[in-house]
Design a protein around this motif. Structure first.
Motif, mmCIF file in Angstrom:
data_model
loop_
_atom_site.group_PDB
_atom_site.id
_atom_site.type_symbol
_atom_site.label_atom_id
_atom_site.label_comp_id
_atom_site.label_asym_id
_atom_site.label_seq_id
_atom_site.Cartn_x
_atom_site.Cartn_y
_atom_site.Cartn_z
ATOM 1 N N ASP A 49 -2.903 4.916 3.264
ATOM 2 C CA ASP A 49 -2.545 3.744 4.071
ATOM 3 C C ASP A 49 -3.632 3.281 5.037
ATOM 4 O O ASP A 49 -3.337 2.836 6.145
ATOM 5 C CB ASP A 49 -1.258 4.036 4.852
ATOM 6 C CG ASP A 49 -1.439 5.131 5.893
ATOM 7 O OD1 ASP A 49 -2.458 5.861 5.831
ATOM 8 O OD2 ASP A 49 -0.566 5.260 6.776
ATOM 9 N N ASP A 50 -4.891 3.353 4.613
ATOM 10 C CA ASP A 50 -5.962 2.943 5.531
ATOM 11 C C ASP A 50 -5.911 1.451 5.857
ATOM 12 O O ASP A 50 -6.222 1.037 6.968
ATOM 13 C CB ASP A 50 -7.342 3.318 4.972
ATOM 14 C CG ASP A 50 -7.641 2.661 3.635
ATOM 15 O OD1 ASP A 50 -6.769 2.715 2.745
ATOM 16 O OD2 ASP A 50 -8.734 2.105 3.464
ATOM 17 N N ALA A 51 -5.492 0.615 4.900
ATOM 18 C CA ALA A 51 -5.384 -0.818 5.182
ATOM 19 C C ALA A 51 -4.290 -1.065 6.224
ATOM 20 O O ALA A 51 -4.464 -1.870 7.146
ATOM 21 C CB ALA A 51 -5.090 -1.597 3.907
ATOM 22 N N TYR A 52 -3.170 -0.372 6.084
ATOM 23 C CA TYR A 52 -2.078 -0.509 7.058
ATOM 24 C C TYR A 52 -2.538 -0.072 8.446
ATOM 25 O O TYR A 52 -2.322 -0.788 9.436
ATOM 26 C CB TYR A 52 -0.880 0.345 6.616
ATOM 27 C CG TYR A 52 0.197 0.474 7.663
ATOM 28 C CD1 TYR A 52 1.115 -0.551 7.876
ATOM 29 C CD2 TYR A 52 0.282 1.619 8.460
ATOM 30 C CE1 TYR A 52 2.098 -0.442 8.852
ATOM 31 C CE2 TYR A 52 1.255 1.738 9.431
ATOM 32 C CZ TYR A 52 2.162 0.702 9.624
ATOM 33 O OH TYR A 52 3.119 0.809 10.596
ATOM 34 N N THR A 81 4.022 -0.761 3.500
ATOM 35 C CA THR A 81 3.825 0.478 2.744
ATOM 36 C C THR A 81 5.119 0.980 2.116
ATOM 37 O O THR A 81 6.221 0.683 2.589
ATOM 38 C CB THR A 81 3.254 1.594 3.645
ATOM 39 O OG1 THR A 81 4.207 1.909 4.667
ATOM 40 C CG2 THR A 81 1.941 1.169 4.280
ATOM 41 N N ALA A 82 4.957 1.764 1.048
ATOM 42 C CA ALA A 82 6.081 2.420 0.381
ATOM 43 C C ALA A 82 5.675 3.836 0.031
ATOM 44 O O ALA A 82 4.495 4.109 -0.241
ATOM 45 C CB ALA A 82 6.471 1.656 -0.882
ATOM 46 N N GLU A 118 0.830 -1.204 0.000
ATOM 47 C CA GLU A 118 0.000 0.000 0.000
ATOM 48 C C GLU A 118 0.869 1.260 0.000
ATOM 49 O O GLU A 118 1.925 1.287 0.625
ATOM 50 C CB GLU A 118 -0.884 -0.026 1.254
ATOM 51 C CG GLU A 118 -1.970 1.033 1.286
ATOM 52 C CD GLU A 118 -2.914 0.846 2.467
ATOM 53 O OE1 GLU A 118 -4.135 0.943 2.270
ATOM 54 O OE2 GLU A 118 -2.425 0.604 3.591
ATOM 55 N N PRO A 119 0.427 2.323 -0.672
ATOM 56 C CA PRO A 119 1.168 3.586 -0.622
ATOM 57 C C PRO A 119 1.057 4.231 0.762
ATOM 58 O O PRO A 119 -0.002 4.171 1.394
ATOM 59 C CB PRO A 119 0.464 4.463 -1.669
ATOM 60 C CG PRO A 119 -0.460 3.567 -2.411
ATOM 61 C CD PRO A 119 -0.767 2.419 -1.528
ATOM 62 N N LEU A 174 -11.388 -1.648 11.214
ATOM 63 C CA LEU A 174 -11.432 -0.933 9.941
ATOM 64 C C LEU A 174 -11.444 0.568 10.172
ATOM 65 O O LEU A 174 -12.317 1.108 10.854
ATOM 66 C CB LEU A 174 -12.668 -1.357 9.144
ATOM 67 C CG LEU A 174 -12.797 -0.799 7.727
ATOM 68 C CD1 LEU A 174 -11.594 -1.174 6.875
ATOM 69 C CD2 LEU A 174 -14.085 -1.297 7.070
ATOM 70 N N ILE A 175 -10.443 1.250 9.597
ATOM 71 C CA ILE A 175 -10.331 2.704 9.706
ATOM 72 C C ILE A 175 -10.483 3.295 8.306
ATOM 73 O O ILE A 175 -9.688 2.995 7.416
ATOM 74 C CB ILE A 175 -8.974 3.110 10.308
ATOM 75 C CG1 ILE A 175 -8.824 2.537 11.723
ATOM 76 C CG2 ILE A 175 -8.819 4.630 10.316
ATOM 77 C CD1 ILE A 175 -7.459 2.758 12.334
#
Length: 318
Positions: free
Chosen positions: A213-216, A258-259, A208-209, A224-225
């Protein structure tokens, strides 16, 4: 996992794969010894950038359309999208001989409008806000009776996306890790379902970017955010993680990595230079995280899903 929801089984995924065969490519798996040396691991790239409509989205859209009843098909399908799902649904509907109504923001790129039109989709323009997209879609569904097919938070769409990983495992590769990008989560959720059923020892990672980064953050908080003000070059991953997909990802995914945009661009350029293939920024995020977190992948056999190749060649970031 939510107990009242039954997620696609391996049999469901295999059946979906057979169902959508006339509408998809079986995309190749490519390797690059040069990238392997740089990454310190053995990478197998599943090239969904060579898929119909240039992205994995063709799988989920085709499956959702083909699973409709004849009565539903007679009224057509509808969605709101300015991206790959818009073209994928329009194409799937056209192939099935039914109507598609695609709500798109007036600011959508011309190339994406032309793609939807070329596949026979009827575009209904709206203001470039989520509220306007949802309101216009509701009007279209009310007027036409069309079935709404969302881009990722839909069981039949997830089931279709899961066929990508099925093809990977059918190649007999002894992968120890499999990495997919995550935006709404349809591809990652489907990948996790298939892999858990077939090779539960393989770790599935979401890429994820940092700017979306909501999944992170959801993974770290174990709840869930929703996304807030995403900003990244990986425009295909700007959407918030879907509820159905979160239920799968929270259970079957090992981690979300993330990256940042500079790392994504560097990975994208590496693929162009060493593999000589076209990928979009969202597609480069998995390679970016493999390069960034060698402790997770060094010395391993790693699968990467290259999710799509729909990029404006006049606006490459390098």
């Amino acid at each position: 996992m939510t107990p009242e929801i039954t997620f696609p089984s391996l049999l469901d995924i295999r059946t979906a794969h057979a169902r959508i065969q006339p509408m998809i490519h079986r995309t190749p798996i490519l390797t690059s010894s040069a990238i392997d040396r740089i990454a310190g691991c053995e990478i197998y790239f599943k090239c969904e950038n060579f898929q119909k409509v240039g992205a994995f989205k063709a799988r989920g859209a085709a499956n959702a359309v083909l699973k409709l009843s004849s009565q539903q098909q007679s009224r057509g399908v509808a969605t709101h999208s300015s991206g790959n799902h818009a073209a994928a649904l329009a194409r799937a509907a056209s192939a099935a001989g039914i109507n598609s109504y695609i709500v798109m923001p007036s600011t959508a790129p011309e190339i994406k409008k032309k793609a939807v039109e070329s596949y026979g989709g009827q575009i209904i323009f709206c203001e470039p806000t989520l509220e306007a997209r949802q309101h216009t879609l509701e009007e279209v569904v009310s007027d036409t009776g069309a079935t709404f097919i969302p881009p990722y938070d839909h069981l039949d769409v997830i089931e279709g996306q899961a066929t990508c990983a099925l093809e990977i495992w059918e190649e007999g590769l002894s992968l120890e890790a499999l990495v997919a990008p995550v935006g709404g989560g349809g591809l990652l959720g489907g990948t996790a379902l298939t892999t858990h059923s077939l090779v539960p020892t393989c770790k599935v990672y979401g890429a994820e970017p940092e700017g979306a980064d909501d999944a992170y953050r959801s993974f770290q908080a174990n709840q869930l955010i929703p996304m807030a003000n995403p900003k990244t070059i990986a425009d295909g991953l700007l959407t918030s993680l879907g509820n159905l997909n979160w239920a799968i990802i929270s259970r079957y995914v090992a981690d979300i990595l993330t990256a940042n945009d500079a790392e994504i661009i560097a990975a994208m350029r590496l693929v162009y230079e060493r593999m000589k293939i076209v990928i979009e920024p969202s597609c480069a995020v998995p390679l970016a995280v493999v390069l960034k977190y060698p402790e997770c992948f060094i010395g391993k056999k790693v699968g990467i899903i290259l999710s799509g190749g729909n990029v404006d060649l006049g606006k490459l970031p390098f």
